[in-house]
Write an enzyme that holds these catalytic residues in place. Structure first.
Site, PDB file in Angstrom:
ATOM      1  N   PHE A  14      19.178  41.725 -19.516  1.00  0.00           N
ATOM      2  CA  PHE A  14      19.112  40.415 -20.152  1.00  0.00           C
ATOM      3  C   PHE A  14      20.405  40.180 -20.915  1.00  0.00           C
ATOM      4  O   PHE A  14      20.834  41.026 -21.690  1.00  0.00           O
ATOM      5  CB  PHE A  14      17.924  40.339 -21.115  1.00  0.00           C
ATOM      6  CG  PHE A  14      17.782  39.001 -21.786  1.00  0.00           C
ATOM      7  CD1 PHE A  14      17.197  37.939 -21.112  1.00  0.00           C
ATOM      8  CD2 PHE A  14      18.253  38.795 -23.077  1.00  0.00           C
ATOM      9  CE1 PHE A  14      17.078  36.688 -21.720  1.00  0.00           C
ATOM     10  CE2 PHE A  14      18.138  37.545 -23.685  1.00  0.00           C
ATOM     11  CZ  PHE A  14      17.540  36.496 -23.006  1.00  0.00           C
TER      12      PHE A  14
ATOM     13  N   ASP B   4      27.081  45.088 -23.402  1.00  0.00           N
ATOM     14  CA  ASP B   4      26.318  44.076 -24.123  1.00  0.00           C
ATOM     15  C   ASP B   4      25.475  44.803 -25.168  1.00  0.00           C
ATOM     16  O   ASP B   4      24.449  45.383 -24.856  1.00  0.00           O
ATOM     17  CB  ASP B   4      25.431  43.285 -23.151  1.00  0.00           C
ATOM     18  CG  ASP B   4      24.593  42.231 -23.878  1.00  0.00           C
ATOM     19  OD1 ASP B   4      24.535  42.273 -25.119  1.00  0.00           O
ATOM     20  OD2 ASP B   4      23.988  41.376 -23.189  1.00  0.00           O
TER      21      ASP B   4
ATOM     22  N   LYS C 146      22.643  39.578 -32.653  1.00  0.00           N
ATOM     23  CA  LYS C 146      21.359  39.795 -33.341  1.00  0.00           C
ATOM     24  C   LYS C 146      21.431  40.349 -34.774  1.00  0.00           C
ATOM     25  O   LYS C 146      21.319  39.606 -35.721  1.00  0.00           O
ATOM     26  CB  LYS C 146      20.437  40.650 -32.473  1.00  0.00           C
ATOM     27  CG  LYS C 146      19.923  39.868 -31.257  1.00  0.00           C
ATOM     28  CD  LYS C 146      18.756  40.546 -30.595  1.00  0.00           C
ATOM     29  CE  LYS C 146      18.053  39.655 -29.594  1.00  0.00           C
ATOM     30  NZ  LYS C 146      18.580  39.648 -28.247  1.00  0.00           N
TER      31      LYS C 146
HETATM   32  C1  PLP Z   1      19.074  38.717 -27.230  1.00  0.00           C
HETATM   33  C2  PLP Z   1      20.106  39.172 -26.284  1.00  0.00           C
HETATM   34  C3  PLP Z   1      21.097  38.310 -25.791  1.00  0.00           C
HETATM   35  C4  PLP Z   1      21.110  36.843 -26.101  1.00  0.00           C
HETATM   36  O1  PLP Z   1      21.246  36.573 -27.461  1.00  0.00           O
HETATM   37  P1  PLP Z   1      20.962  35.088 -28.020  1.00  0.00           P
HETATM   38  O2  PLP Z   1      21.366  35.179 -29.459  1.00  0.00           O
HETATM   39  O3  PLP Z   1      19.509  34.822 -27.829  1.00  0.00           O
HETATM   40  O4  PLP Z   1      21.795  34.152 -27.250  1.00  0.00           O
HETATM   41  C5  PLP Z   1      22.075  38.835 -24.966  1.00  0.00           C
HETATM   42  N1  PLP Z   1      22.078  40.141 -24.633  1.00  0.00           N
HETATM   43  C6  PLP Z   1      21.143  40.999 -25.079  1.00  0.00           C
HETATM   44  C7  PLP Z   1      21.208  42.433 -24.695  1.00  0.00           C
HETATM   45  C8  PLP Z   1      20.114  40.544 -25.913  1.00  0.00           C
HETATM   46  O5  PLP Z   1      19.171  41.388 -26.334  1.00  0.00           O
END
Ligand code: PLP
Length: 391
Positions: free
Chosen positions: A129, A214, A243
């Site tokens: 994700f 990521d 986050k």
């Molecule tokens: C939550 C998340 C995102 C997206 O972050 P948003 O602030 O919702 O745009 C991208 N990569 C990972 C691994 C995530 O957990």
């Protein structure tokens, strides 16, 4: 209930009026232990006194100024992140998806502008994700994310988790980078072993492509290191995070090396709100607290205690729990019964948590959670399992 909000979320009827530390208070007055933390966002709990102070102090100085000017709070935060990591340069934005978007653009620009090649493809892992922008959903390729949004952004190739041979095979003359979450969060708390991260690094070096991590979810102390990659011997070229960095104030960051930064020129990229003084003041405090060696050690110490007890509960309820996964406080319980049932029952017993793919429930307490609160959570999890098994 009628709502004027576009219905993109399946919301429960719960609403909270107050948060303090690891607890949330609902409208009806009931208190809940919050081990969802706004999905790994409230890294220092709700309404942390030091963060309130940082926000309040800044709110009386200056709220917003354009990136056409020097922003000292942003400069300070970038310096901190560079000092703590592999990175030489930082770009600030407002969310995880934007930080991933920046990572993708930076990888392409490195090859296309700096090296004057046409490379653009990025290899990702199936089930990962990366956020909800068009490029981020294209990167993930998950059916439930991409449905209805054709045409997708071109140039993403997904390979199965753990299929090392396929990764090497799909790299071609157009490949620019490999992008992975060191621990797949949304995908079900799946840890990529250190040897595999090291293997990816070697492969990227050999093929002269970039390695992107990521760490939007796994970063900022969540796994017990400042960034999760720091458990391994290797470093990425680009890292996206968000986050937990603002402790609840929206902010994202993309970290890059000098080498990679050379593809991005003045005018290449931007964000009106990115690196806003209010956001950076709070994030400066978050980073200052979480990056302390003692604080990171305390996460690991508490996590070991919690994990040992989760394993014990698993052994006593092996008909309900399949596996305990994760690192630090990025933890998952792979459930044998429908995870949404377990989530609801835990919530009724006073513990808030969130789901993930592969029938996993995610346990993401604030990083400053106390041992006493961990014990309460364990009791709730144990009692919930016992209640289910009684019937
Ligand atoms: C939550 C998340 C995102 C997206 O972050 P948003 O602030 O919702 O745009 C991208 N990569 C990972 C691994 C995530 O957990």
């Amino acid at each position: 209930m009628h709502s004027s909000i576009l219905s993109t979320y399946k919301r429960s009827n719960f609403s909270f009026v107050k948060g303090k530390g690891s607890y949330l208070t609902a409208k009806n007055g009931k208190k809940y232990l919050d081990f969802a933390s706004g999905i790994a966002v409230n890294s220092l709990g709700h309404c942390n006194a030091e963060l309130i102070k940082a926000l309040y102090k800044q709110s009386k100085k200056i709220w917003h100024v354009s990136n056409a000017f020097q922003i000292s709070e942003q400069e300070e935060l970038a310096k901190k992140l560079v000092k703590l990591t592999f990175a030489d340069k930082v770009f600030f934005c407002n969310s995880g998806a934007e930080s991933v978007e920046t990572a993708i653009k930076t990888a392409r620009a490195y090859h296309q502008i700096k090296k004057k090649t046409k490379k653009f493809k990025i290899i990702t892992i199936k089930g990962s994700f990366h956020g909800r922008t068009l490029a981020a959903i294209s990167a993930s390729g998950q059916k439930k994310l991409i449905e209805g949004f054709d045409p997708l952004v071109d140039g993403f190739v997904q390979v199965e988790f753990g299929d090392h041979k396929l990764i090497e095979k799909v790299i071609d003359k157009q490949t620019a980078a490999i992008m992975v979450e060191p621990i797949l969060g949304e995908g079900g708390i799946k840890v990529i072993p250190n040897v595999c991260l090291e293997g990816l690094r070697k492969l990227c070096n050999k093929k002269k492509i970039l390695l992107i991590f990521d760490e939007v979810q796994s970063g900022i102390g969540r796994t017990g290191k400042f960034f999760s990659y720091q458990w391994s011997k290797i470093k990425p070229d680009i890292l996206a995070t968000a986050k937990g960095i603002g402790g609840g104030f929206p902010i994202g960051a993309c970290l890059v090396t000098n080498k990679v930064a050379k593809g991005m020129k003045i005018g290449s990229h931007g964000s009106t709100f990115g690196g806003n003084p209010l956001a950076c003041s709070v994030a400066n405090k978050v980073v200052e607290i979480i990056s302390k060696k003692k604080f990171l050690e305390s996460i690991n110490e508490k996590s070991i205690f919690f994990l040992n007890n989760l394993e014990r509960i698993k052994d006593n309820h092996s008909n309900l729990i399949d596996e305990i996964r994760g690192k630090g406080f990025l933890l998952g319980i792979k459930s044998k019964i429908n995870n949404s049932i377990l989530i609801e029952k835990l919530r009724n017993n006073g513990l808030l948590i969130v789901g993930a793919n592969e029938n996993v429930i995610r346990i993401l307490p604030p990083l400053n959670v106390t041992k006493k609160e961990l014990k309460i959570a364990l009791k709730i999890i144990e009692k919930t399992c016992e209640d289910i098994n009684k019937r």
